[in-house]
Motif scaffolding. Structure first.
Motif, PDB file in Angstrom:
ATOM      1  N   SER A 175       0.854  -1.184   0.000  1.00  0.00           N
ATOM      2  CA  SER A 175       0.000   0.000   0.000  1.00  0.00           C
ATOM      3  C   SER A 175       0.896   1.242   0.000  1.00  0.00           C
ATOM      4  N   PRO A 176       0.355   2.409  -0.374  1.00  0.00           N
ATOM      5  CA  PRO A 176       1.179   3.626  -0.425  1.00  0.00           C
ATOM      6  C   PRO A 176       1.901   3.927   0.884  1.00  0.00           C
ATOM      7  N   VAL A 177       1.230   3.713   2.035  1.00  0.00           N
ATOM      8  CA  VAL A 177       1.887   4.030   3.307  1.00  0.00           C
ATOM      9  C   VAL A 177       3.061   3.076   3.551  1.00  0.00           C
ATOM     10  N   CYS A 178       2.926   1.798   3.175  1.00  0.00           N
ATOM     11  CA  CYS A 178       4.016   0.837   3.349  1.00  0.00           C
ATOM     12  C   CYS A 178       5.189   1.159   2.427  1.00  0.00           C
ATOM     13  N   LEU A 179       4.880   1.515   1.189  1.00  0.00           N
ATOM     14  CA  LEU A 179       5.937   1.862   0.238  1.00  0.00           C
ATOM     15  C   LEU A 179       6.698   3.110   0.677  1.00  0.00           C
ATOM     16  N   GLU A 180       6.000   4.051   1.333  1.00  0.00           N
ATOM     17  CA  GLU A 180       6.668   5.254   1.829  1.00  0.00           C
ATOM     18  C   GLU A 180       7.623   4.915   2.968  1.00  0.00           C
ATOM     19  N   ALA A 344      -4.578  -0.901  11.053  1.00  0.00           N
ATOM     20  CA  ALA A 344      -5.859  -0.424  10.518  1.00  0.00           C
ATOM     21  C   ALA A 344      -5.668   0.550   9.363  1.00  0.00           C
ATOM     22  N   GLU A 345      -4.461   1.119   9.221  1.00  0.00           N
ATOM     23  CA  GLU A 345      -4.180   2.078   8.139  1.00  0.00           C
ATOM     24  C   GLU A 345      -3.606   1.403   6.899  1.00  0.00           C
ATOM     25  N   MET A 346      -3.417   0.089   6.953  1.00  0.00           N
ATOM     26  CA  MET A 346      -2.770  -0.618   5.851  1.00  0.00           C
ATOM     27  C   MET A 346      -3.657  -0.743   4.622  1.00  0.00           C
ATOM     28  N   LEU A 350      -3.492  -5.417   4.321  1.00  0.00           N
ATOM     29  CA  LEU A 350      -3.769  -6.318   5.439  1.00  0.00           C
ATOM     30  C   LEU A 350      -3.762  -7.777   5.000  1.00  0.00           C
ATOM     31  N   GLU A 351      -4.327  -8.073   3.830  1.00  0.00           N
ATOM     32  CA  GLU A 351      -4.393  -9.458   3.354  1.00  0.00           C
ATOM     33  C   GLU A 351      -2.989 -10.016   3.142  1.00  0.00           C
ATOM     34  N   ALA A 352      -2.114  -9.232   2.531  1.00  0.00           N
ATOM     35  CA  ALA A 352      -0.749  -9.707   2.285  1.00  0.00           C
ATOM     36  C   ALA A 352      -0.019  -9.976   3.603  1.00  0.00           C
ATOM     37  N   ILE A 353      -0.237  -9.107   4.594  1.00  0.00           N
ATOM     38  CA  ILE A 353       0.400  -9.306   5.900  1.00  0.00           C
ATOM     39  C   ILE A 353      -0.109 -10.574   6.552  1.00  0.00           C
ATOM     40  N   ALA A 354      -1.429 -10.803   6.493  1.00  0.00           N
ATOM     41  CA  ALA A 354      -2.016 -11.999   7.086  1.00  0.00           C
ATOM     42  C   ALA A 354      -1.474 -13.267   6.422  1.00  0.00           C
ATOM     43  N   GLU A 355      -1.362 -13.261   5.099  1.00  0.00           N
ATOM     44  CA  GLU A 355      -0.845 -14.432   4.391  1.00  0.00           C
ATOM     45  C   GLU A 355       0.615 -14.695   4.754  1.00  0.00           C
ATOM     46  N   ARG A 384     -10.517  -3.328  14.410  1.00  0.00           N
ATOM     47  CA  ARG A 384      -9.681  -2.128  14.589  1.00  0.00           C
ATOM     48  C   ARG A 384      -8.204  -2.456  14.818  1.00  0.00           C
ATOM     49  N   TRP A 385      -7.887  -3.645  15.301  1.00  0.00           N
ATOM     50  CA  TRP A 385      -6.518  -4.097  15.561  1.00  0.00           C
ATOM     51  C   TRP A 385      -5.732  -3.147  16.474  1.00  0.00           C
ATOM     52  N   PRO A 386      -6.188  -2.934  17.705  1.00  0.00           N
ATOM     53  CA  PRO A 386      -5.426  -2.067  18.613  1.00  0.00           C
ATOM     54  C   PRO A 386      -4.048  -2.634  18.949  1.00  0.00           C
ATOM     55  N   GLY A 387      -3.882  -3.970  18.855  1.00  0.00           N
ATOM     56  CA  GLY A 387      -2.581  -4.586  19.119  1.00  0.00           C
ATOM     57  C   GLY A 387      -1.723  -4.735  17.887  1.00  0.00           C
ATOM     58  N   ASN A 388      -2.226  -4.256  16.730  1.00  0.00           N
ATOM     59  CA  ASN A 388      -1.494  -4.274  15.464  1.00  0.00           C
ATOM     60  C   ASN A 388      -1.036  -5.676  15.079  1.00  0.00           C
ATOM     61  N   VAL A 389       0.170  -5.820  14.533  1.00  0.00           N
ATOM     62  CA  VAL A 389       0.604  -7.093  13.962  1.00  0.00           C
ATOM     63  C   VAL A 389       0.667  -8.191  15.022  1.00  0.00           C
TER      64      VAL A 389
END
Length: 495
Positions: A175-180, A344-346, A350-355, A384-389
């Motif tokens: 996603s744009p935020v990850c690429l940045e 939550a901003e991904m 999110l799908e790629a991270i989960a896989e 919402r994923w407050p605990g993130n990854v």
């Protein structure tokens, strides 16, 4: 009176107390000892305080290729023994008890002692060749070789343990935020400037720090990570900057090597930098500006070459306003800030991270590799994923343990993720007036984060029946850090 004078005085008192008198013992023992050494050794030489030979025995002279020992008298010792260290003994007044000296193709095992007068002044030195062949020392040399091999192997293991485990490819997401984030990480790797990583807990700050180190010119050196919040405040200074022997009670007699020294030449990652005490912040600022540290108990600065990457999940600017963080340290660390997005901003990432996490779980546990149905991906996206990854990994691993399905469904996720089966809100029936919710005041970042942490820690304690150790392990943090967070939030563990 010098220490040597005191020692001589004590020796005299001891000898005077012996039966038969000290003078007799001294007059017989000293020549006897010298004679024994001279007889048993392969060679003996004595020099005056100017390192000129005053005596050499015939055995040593023959070994050196001198037919008449008298020919060596008056010559500087290096003229006849090229690699002699007798001049060093004269200069320092300290013996060299066991040494290997090269003579031609031979290696001689030698010992050297200073000679003093009654006032303790150096008047010369004497040296003995103990062995002219190393075969007699084979057991000692074999043990020395074994210890050196063990030391080298231990050092290799330590160095391997300090190498980064993650690369930039480990940071999944397109996603744009990850690429940045990846773009800024590559830029950061080109310089040695300090970096400040900002983001919530579980967003991958240490992963990015290791990736930057791996891309930098320091990649072959150590990467040392330390969680500031996990170390008791009383030990932080010694942990960071080291301590000299005797600096405090209970310290090893060899002293302590701090994290800065361990990371010398490489990268030091300081996680949760916002929890560092003010007093230590001043020493960290000096280390960054001067590239030198001062170990605890020492008044001598030690030069270091360390690149610092700091990370925090709190608002440092707010802490500066509250007087809890130094502004000068903040500006020194904040040369190149990199903000890591929450899960939550991904967006579509999110799908790629989960896989990727599912692949890691399969490789680590031996469980079959699982996939995700579109409904499961949609359910993950609603949370919402407050605990993130960390929270996502926990949910996926728990789900993998509870089902045999090769493709996880929203129903499979339901037990680990309560809102996984929640449908979108139904449309209002005709004629029913829709109530428009009133906007609520937005809390500050610190208040909102404290509220989130309080809820997260409460859930972890409830799930572990109040056992702090299990709760900390479930959250992926140390027990010390868990208790520190409880204290800050005014909470208590149940057991």
């Amino acid at each position: 009176m010098t220490d040597r004078d005191h020692e001589r005085q004590d020796d005299g008192r001891f000898l005077d107390a012996l039966p038969g008198g000290a003078a007799l013992l001294r007059s017989r023992a000293m020549p006897s000892l010298f004679e024994a050494l001279e007889t048993q050794s392969e060679g003996t030489v004595a020099v005056d305080r100017d390192a000129r030979v005053v005596w050499i025995n015939a055995k040593y002279a023959r070994m050196l290729g001198i037919s008449d020992p008298a020919d060596a008298i008056g010559r500087e010792v290096e003229d006849i023994i090229p690699h002699s260290q007798m001049r060093q003994v004269l200069a320092t007044g300290q013996p060299i008890l066991l040494d290997l000296m090269l003579f031609g193709t031979q290696r001689l095992v030698v010992t050297r002692f200073p000679l003093t007068d009654d006032r303790g002044a150096i008047i010369g030195a004497v040296g003995f060749v103990l062995y002219d062949s190393l075969h007699r020392l084979k057991p000692l040399l074999a043990e020395l070789s074994r210890l050196e091999a063990e030391l080298a192997a231990t050092k290799r293991r330590l160095d391997e343990g300090r190498q980064p485990r993650y690369t930039l490819q480990s940071y999944v997401g397109d996603s744009p935020v990850c690429l940045e984030v990846k773009r800024k990480a590559r830029l950061a790797a080109r310089t040695d400037a300090p970096i400040l990583l900002l983001g919530e807990t579980g967003t991958g700050k240490e992963l990015i720090a290791q990736a930057i180190h791996g891309l930098s010119a320091r990649s072959g050196r150590s990467f040392v990570g330390v969680n500031v919040a996990a170390i008791p405040e009383t030990l932080l200074e010694a942990e960071f900057f080291g301590a000299v022997p005797g600096a405090y009670t209970g310290l090893d007699r060899r002293g302590r090597e701090g994290r800065f020294k361990t990371a010398n030449g490489g990268t030091l990652f300081l996680d949760e930098i916002g929890d560092m005490p003010l007093g230590l912040q001043a020493k960290l600022l000096r280390a960054l500006q001067e590239q030198e540290i001062e170990p605890l108990g020492s008044d001598r600065p030690v030069k270091v070459d360390v690149r610092v990457i700091a990370a925090t999940n709190v608002d440092l600017e707010r802490r500066i306003r509250d007087g809890r963080f130094r502004s000068d340290l903040y500006y020194r660390l904040n040369v190149l800030p990199i903000r890591l997005p929450a899960l939550a901003e991904m967006g579509g990432g999110l799908e790629a991270i989960a896989e990727s996490i599912l692949q890691e779980i399969a490789a680590r546990t031996g469980l079959p590799l699982r996939g995700l149905t579109p409904e499961a991906v949609e359910a993950l996206g609603r949370h919402r994923w407050p605990g993130n990854v960390r929270e996502l990994r926990n949910v996926l691993e728990r789900t993998c343990l509870l089902t045999d399905n090769r493709r996880l469904t929203a129903t499979d996720l339901a037990e680990a993720l309560p809102d996984a089966t929640e449908a979108a809100a139904p449309a209002q029936p005709p004629g029913v007036r829709r109530t428009v919710p009133q906007p609520q005041p937005v809390p500050g970042y610190d208040e909102a984060f404290d509220e989130f942490e309080r809820a997260l820690l409460g859930r972890a304690l409830a799930a572990s029946d109040g056992r702090a150790s299990e709760a900390a392990r479930a959250l992926g943090i140390s027990r010390a850090a868990f208790y520190k967070k409880l204290g800050r939030l005014g909470m208590r563990a149940g057991g």
